[in-house]
Scaffold this motif. Structure first.
Motif, mmCIF file in Angstrom:
data_model
loop_
_atom_site.group_PDB
_atom_site.id
_atom_site.type_symbol
_atom_site.label_atom_id
_atom_site.label_comp_id
_atom_site.label_asym_id
_atom_site.label_seq_id
_atom_site.Cartn_x
_atom_site.Cartn_y
_atom_site.Cartn_z
ATOM 1 N N ASN A 63 2.350 46.623 -45.069
ATOM 2 C CA ASN A 63 1.977 45.406 -45.794
ATOM 3 C C ASN A 63 2.125 44.152 -44.941
ATOM 4 O OD1 ASN A 63 4.719 45.042 -45.742
ATOM 5 N ND2 ASN A 63 5.011 45.178 -47.947
ATOM 6 N N LEU A 99 5.311 48.829 -50.383
ATOM 7 C CA LEU A 99 4.143 49.517 -49.845
ATOM 8 C C LEU A 99 4.212 49.432 -48.328
ATOM 9 C CD1 LEU A 99 1.336 48.170 -52.205
ATOM 10 C CD2 LEU A 99 2.636 50.281 -52.404
ATOM 11 N N SER A 115 -0.193 53.839 -55.344
ATOM 12 C CA SER A 115 1.009 53.623 -54.535
ATOM 13 C C SER A 115 2.077 52.874 -55.330
ATOM 14 C CB SER A 115 0.656 52.855 -53.259
ATOM 15 O OG SER A 115 -0.208 53.636 -52.457
ATOM 16 N N LYS A 116 1.663 51.898 -56.145
ATOM 17 C CA LYS A 116 2.630 51.177 -56.966
ATOM 18 C C LYS A 116 3.257 52.097 -58.016
ATOM 19 C CE LYS A 116 0.995 46.500 -56.295
ATOM 20 N NZ LYS A 116 0.515 45.253 -56.896
ATOM 21 N N CYS A 156 5.851 53.946 -56.247
ATOM 22 C CA CYS A 156 7.010 53.069 -56.034
ATOM 23 C C CYS A 156 7.896 53.044 -57.278
ATOM 24 C CB CYS A 156 6.556 51.653 -55.682
ATOM 25 S SG CYS A 156 5.858 51.491 -54.021
ATOM 26 N N ARG A 203 3.450 55.185 -48.569
ATOM 27 C CA ARG A 203 2.080 55.120 -48.060
ATOM 28 C C ARG A 203 1.284 56.320 -48.566
ATOM 29 N NH1 ARG A 203 2.712 55.793 -42.699
ATOM 30 N NH2 ARG A 203 2.692 53.588 -42.211
ATOM 31 N N ASP A 254 -7.886 54.167 -56.930
ATOM 32 C CA ASP A 254 -7.308 52.857 -56.683
ATOM 33 C C ASP A 254 -6.011 53.084 -55.914
ATOM 34 O OD1 ASP A 254 -6.146 50.356 -56.705
ATOM 35 O OD2 ASP A 254 -6.550 49.990 -58.834
ATOM 36 N N GLU A 255 -6.110 53.023 -54.586
ATOM 37 C CA GLU A 255 -4.976 53.360 -53.731
ATOM 38 C C GLU A 255 -3.761 52.478 -54.008
ATOM 39 O OE1 GLU A 255 -5.869 53.751 -49.559
ATOM 40 O OE2 GLU A 255 -7.827 54.633 -50.005
ATOM 41 N N LYS A 256 -3.993 51.192 -54.221
ATOM 42 C CA LYS A 256 -2.876 50.279 -54.446
ATOM 43 C C LYS A 256 -2.169 50.602 -55.765
ATOM 44 C CE LYS A 256 -1.723 45.519 -53.606
ATOM 45 N NZ LYS A 256 -2.215 44.235 -53.136
#
Length: 185
Positions: free
Chosen positions: A31, A28, A8-9, A12, A44, A3-5
């Protein structure tokens, strides 16, 4: 699957904890929104790389169609090295980038890594990308944070509990028929 998102979160949150930047200043990348005012960071996920051998395991679970039987859940855990490009922009960029180095030794970062089920690998050298931007020097820095992660896939395998058979001899043509089932010893 990865789950790339979500990954990435998680990074973050690590950047926020390591640098002290406000959460709304760590975004991100790509965006399609305007950059925040003041110093900020963009994260990224680069190309994940598979390493090692997948970890395979199985467990028995009650069959969906008849609970007196069991099915198998086959699990495959593929291991990845995940590279995250972390870009800092404007005032303090080099200092923020330096704060990421060895951040895995700090307790808040360890807790975030455990929660996200990630492992720390290494940090690339910091790239000083400071340059002329709209007639003024703008501080910029980039590094790549490498983490370990895994992608898990599970498949249900139904066992065969009953098989019918029929056999015929070539010489006499005699036929034998029967059934084998999982409940007969």
């Amino acid at each position: 699957m990865l789950d790339e998102k979500a990954l990435s979160k998680a990074v973050c949150r690590i950047v926020v904890a390591a640098t002290g930047l406000p959460a709304n200043k760590v975004i991100l990348a790509d965006n399609n929104t305007a950059a925040p005012a003041g110093s900020y960071c963009a994260v990224r996920l680069q190309n994940p790389e598979q390493f090692g051998q997948a970890l395979n395991s199985q467990r028995n679970v009650p069959a969906e169609d008849d609970p007196q039987y069991t099915d198998i859940i086959a699990k495959v855990a593929t291991q990845f090295t995940l590279g995250f490009s972390i870009n800092f922009y404007r005032s303090g960029a080099m200092g923020y980038a330096a704060a990421i180095c060895e951040a895995n030794k700090r307790e808040p970062i360890k807790a975030l890594l455990r929660t996200a089920k990630l492992g720390w690998s290494r940090v690339s050298p910091i790239n000083n990308l400071t340059g002329l931007y709209q007639a003024a020097m703008e501080e910029r820095a980039q590094l790549t944070l490498y983490l370990y992660g895994e992608s898990i896939a599970e498949d249900r395998v139904q066992r065969i509990y009953r098989v019918g058979f029929s056999a015929q001899t070539e010489q006499s043509g005699a036929t034998a028929q029967g059934e084998v089932n999982g409940l007969s010893g």
